[in-house]
Design a protein around this motif. Structure first.
Motif, PDB file in Angstrom:
ATOM      1  N   SER A  10      29.180  42.073 -27.964  1.00 14.06           N
ATOM      2  CA  SER A  10      28.389  43.184 -28.504  1.00 14.06           C
ATOM      3  C   SER A  10      29.081  44.517 -28.294  1.00 14.06           C
ATOM      4  O   SER A  10      28.922  45.448 -29.100  1.00 14.06           O
ATOM      5  N   LEU A  13      32.325  44.772 -30.775  1.00 13.82           N
ATOM      6  CA  LEU A  13      32.025  45.017 -32.185  1.00 13.82           C
ATOM      7  C   LEU A  13      31.880  46.497 -32.525  1.00 13.82           C
ATOM      8  O   LEU A  13      31.943  46.866 -33.705  1.00 13.82           O
ATOM      9  N   PRO A  16      35.294  47.854 -34.605  1.00 11.20           N
ATOM     10  CA  PRO A  16      35.461  47.547 -36.039  1.00 11.20           C
ATOM     11  C   PRO A  16      34.300  48.019 -36.894  1.00 11.20           C
ATOM     12  O   PRO A  16      34.499  48.405 -38.050  1.00 11.20           O
ATOM     13  N   LEU A  17      33.076  48.018 -36.353  1.00 13.52           N
ATOM     14  CA  LEU A  17      31.947  48.534 -37.124  1.00 13.52           C
ATOM     15  C   LEU A  17      32.123  50.027 -37.409  1.00 13.52           C
ATOM     16  O   LEU A  17      31.826  50.508 -38.503  1.00 13.52           O
ATOM     17  N   ASP A  20      34.854  50.131 -40.315  1.00  8.78           N
ATOM     18  CA  ASP A  20      34.715  49.457 -41.602  1.00  8.78           C
ATOM     19  C   ASP A  20      33.351  49.590 -42.266  1.00  8.78           C
ATOM     20  O   ASP A  20      33.242  49.362 -43.469  1.00  8.78           O
ATOM     21  N   LEU A  21      32.310  49.923 -41.506  1.00  6.92           N
ATOM     22  CA  LEU A  21      30.983  49.932 -42.097  1.00  6.92           C
ATOM     23  C   LEU A  21      30.851  50.980 -43.195  1.00  6.92           C
ATOM     24  O   LEU A  21      30.135  50.773 -44.176  1.00  6.92           O
ATOM     25  N   ALA A 135      36.490  37.883 -33.541  1.00 11.72           N
ATOM     26  CA  ALA A 135      35.367  38.699 -34.000  1.00 11.72           C
ATOM     27  C   ALA A 135      35.848  40.042 -34.532  1.00 11.72           C
ATOM     28  O   ALA A 135      35.323  40.568 -35.518  1.00 11.72           O
ATOM     29  N   VAL A 139      34.785  41.173 -38.635  1.00 12.06           N
ATOM     30  CA  VAL A 139      33.940  42.326 -38.943  1.00 12.06           C
ATOM     31  C   VAL A 139      34.501  43.167 -40.087  1.00 12.06           C
ATOM     32  O   VAL A 139      33.748  43.586 -40.976  1.00 12.06           O
ATOM     33  N   ALA A 143      31.707  43.861 -42.749  1.00 11.56           N
ATOM     34  CA  ALA A 143      31.048  45.158 -42.573  1.00 11.56           C
ATOM     35  C   ALA A 143      30.976  45.989 -43.849  1.00 11.56           C
ATOM     36  O   ALA A 143      29.954  46.643 -44.093  1.00 11.56           O
ATOM     37  N   TYR A 166      22.270  50.435 -33.569  1.00 10.47           N
ATOM     38  CA  TYR A 166      22.983  49.321 -32.923  1.00 10.47           C
ATOM     39  C   TYR A 166      23.370  49.699 -31.494  1.00 10.47           C
ATOM     40  O   TYR A 166      23.192  48.908 -30.556  1.00 10.47           O
ATOM     41  N   GLY A 250      38.138  36.631 -43.593  1.00 14.50           N
ATOM     42  CA  GLY A 250      37.517  36.803 -42.280  1.00 14.50           C
ATOM     43  C   GLY A 250      36.943  35.506 -41.738  1.00 14.50           C
ATOM     44  O   GLY A 250      37.095  35.187 -40.551  1.00 14.50           O
TER      45      GLY A 250
END
Length: 396
Positions: A10, A13, A16-17, A20-21, A135, A139, A143, A166, A250
């Motif tokens: 958790s 992440l 990358p979130l 890329d989100l 992981a 993502v 994402a 998040y 991915g």
């Protein structure tokens, strides 16, 4: 995969979130902030740069104050930076928000990887590092789909609101369930321990394995950077088809990462390093030979790019876990600093290598194949280095 690994996941992440989100919303962000889209694009390498450099500072903090307090500080910063980005009305405010997010992931990344080193060593550590890095690679594939969907319904600010939420949810979970794993014998170090960093860098074993990770990450960054040009402009894929191709890659990485855990147990880490380098070498040969073997129409087909990429990222999955575990294994009492320095090598080295490839006056396929060759060479060097430490590893 146990509860402790999921807690570390958790935290992993967040990085990358944060990259890329919001990729599908770049034009809307630029319009909303009344600034050129190039300014918004610049926040991606800036985020990575802050993340890489900042780990050199957060590493000592993790060793001095413990894993959990630094994780909570990082989550607080991440929530604050994400909320600031969601509410930003001007470009300088958005830029400051992205810098705050970059500072936050410095904390959480070091906590994640030093936490693995606290609890595991040898093959078990390699498998866990491989899972966490798997992981990190899935993502970026998924994402953008989530970010694009959020923006479609609620506008470009929605992905940053999601990141804030998040961070808050993960913060509550970490506060309640993450144990403090810093060993009692952990050495206290200065705020910026230049002497200690120098002593780690003097270990050629550490440098070899850290550079293998940098080469693997540089290959992925080069692939991601060139993919829009190759897949959308040359191959003519729509944005949706482009996202599907990314998503499939991915999922492939996650599948290979699960296989790597089995291979490590049966064949050992040196074999994985060698096989990973071999995959990258073959992928480079396939990609560079297409210009000679195939017609232009076949060269521009999306599979001509993605099949060699699939082989190369499989090589990455075999390299990352073993190389990371080998690099950090001697540093139980300096796990935070060693994790930070390894992260700096991987992030800054990978980004720097990728930027150099992108700056070369080469066709995209040749630039990527060149980076694959560099990644293969560094993996083979790490494989050779692993023979000198074979048999010296002990379970803690």
């Amino acid at each position: 995969m146990n509860k402790y690994t999921l807690l570390l996941l958790s935290l992993v992440l967040l990085a990358p979130l944060g990259i890329d989100l919001y990729l599908p919303t770049l034009p809307q962000v630029a319009t909303g902030l009344h600034t050129p889209v190039s300014n918004i694009q610049s926040t991606i390498p800036l985020f990575l740069l802050v993340m890489g450099l900042g780990q050199l500072i957060t590493g000592p903090l993790v060793d001095n104050f413990g894993r959990k307090p630094v994780a909570m500080a990082g989550l607080g910063l991440y929530a604050a930076g994400s909320l600031t980005a969601a509410l930003a009305d001007h470009w300088p405010v958005f830029l400051a928000a992205r810098i705050i997010q970059g500072c936050a992931v410095c904390c959480t990344a070091v906590v994640s990887f030093s936490g693995v080193r606290d609890r595991l060593s040898g093959d078990e550590a390699a498998k866990t590092f491989g899972f966490l890095n798997g992981a990190l690679n899935i993502v970026p594939a998924l994402a953008p789909l989530l970010g694009g969907t959020l923006a479609e319904f609620w506008g470009w600010r929605a992905p940053f609101s999601f990141l804030c939420l998040y961070a808050v949810v993960v913060g509550v979970i970490i506060l309640l369930f993450l144990p403090e794993t810093r060993p009692k014998e952990t050495l206290k170090v200065p705020f910026f321990p230049l002497k200690q960093y120098a002593s780690i860098l003097a270990d050629l074993r550490f440098v070899c394995f850290a550079l293998a990770n940098a080469g693997a990450l540089g290959m992925v960054l080069t692939y991601v950077s060139l993919a829009p040009q190759v897949l959308m402009e040359q191959a003519g894929l729509s944005s949706f088809a482009f996202a599907l191709a990314f998503g499939a890659n991915g999922l492939w990485i996650m599948l290979v990462s699960s296989i790597v855990s089995y291979v490590i147990r049966k064949a050992g880490r040196p074999f994985c390093l060698f096989f990973g380098g071999l995959c990258m070498l073959i992928a480079a040969g396939l990609l560079s030979s297409e210009a000679v073997l195939f017609s232009t129409s076949i060269q521009h087909h999306w599979l001509s790019y993605m099949l060699p990429v699939a082989l190369a990222v499989a090589g990455l999955a075999f390299i990352i876990g073993p190389a990371t575990s080998y690099a950090l294994e001697p540093y139980q009492q300096q796990a935070g600093m060693a994790s930070a320095l390894q992260g700096f090598f991987q992030m800054a080295g990978g980004a720097g290598g990728s930027l150099c490839m992108l700056a070369l006056p080469l066709p995209p396929q040749h630039a990527l194949s060149f980076m694959m060759l560099i990644g293969a060479a560094l993996a083979f060097i790490a494989w050779r280095c692993s023979h000198s430490v074979k048999g010296t590893l002990t379970e803690l």
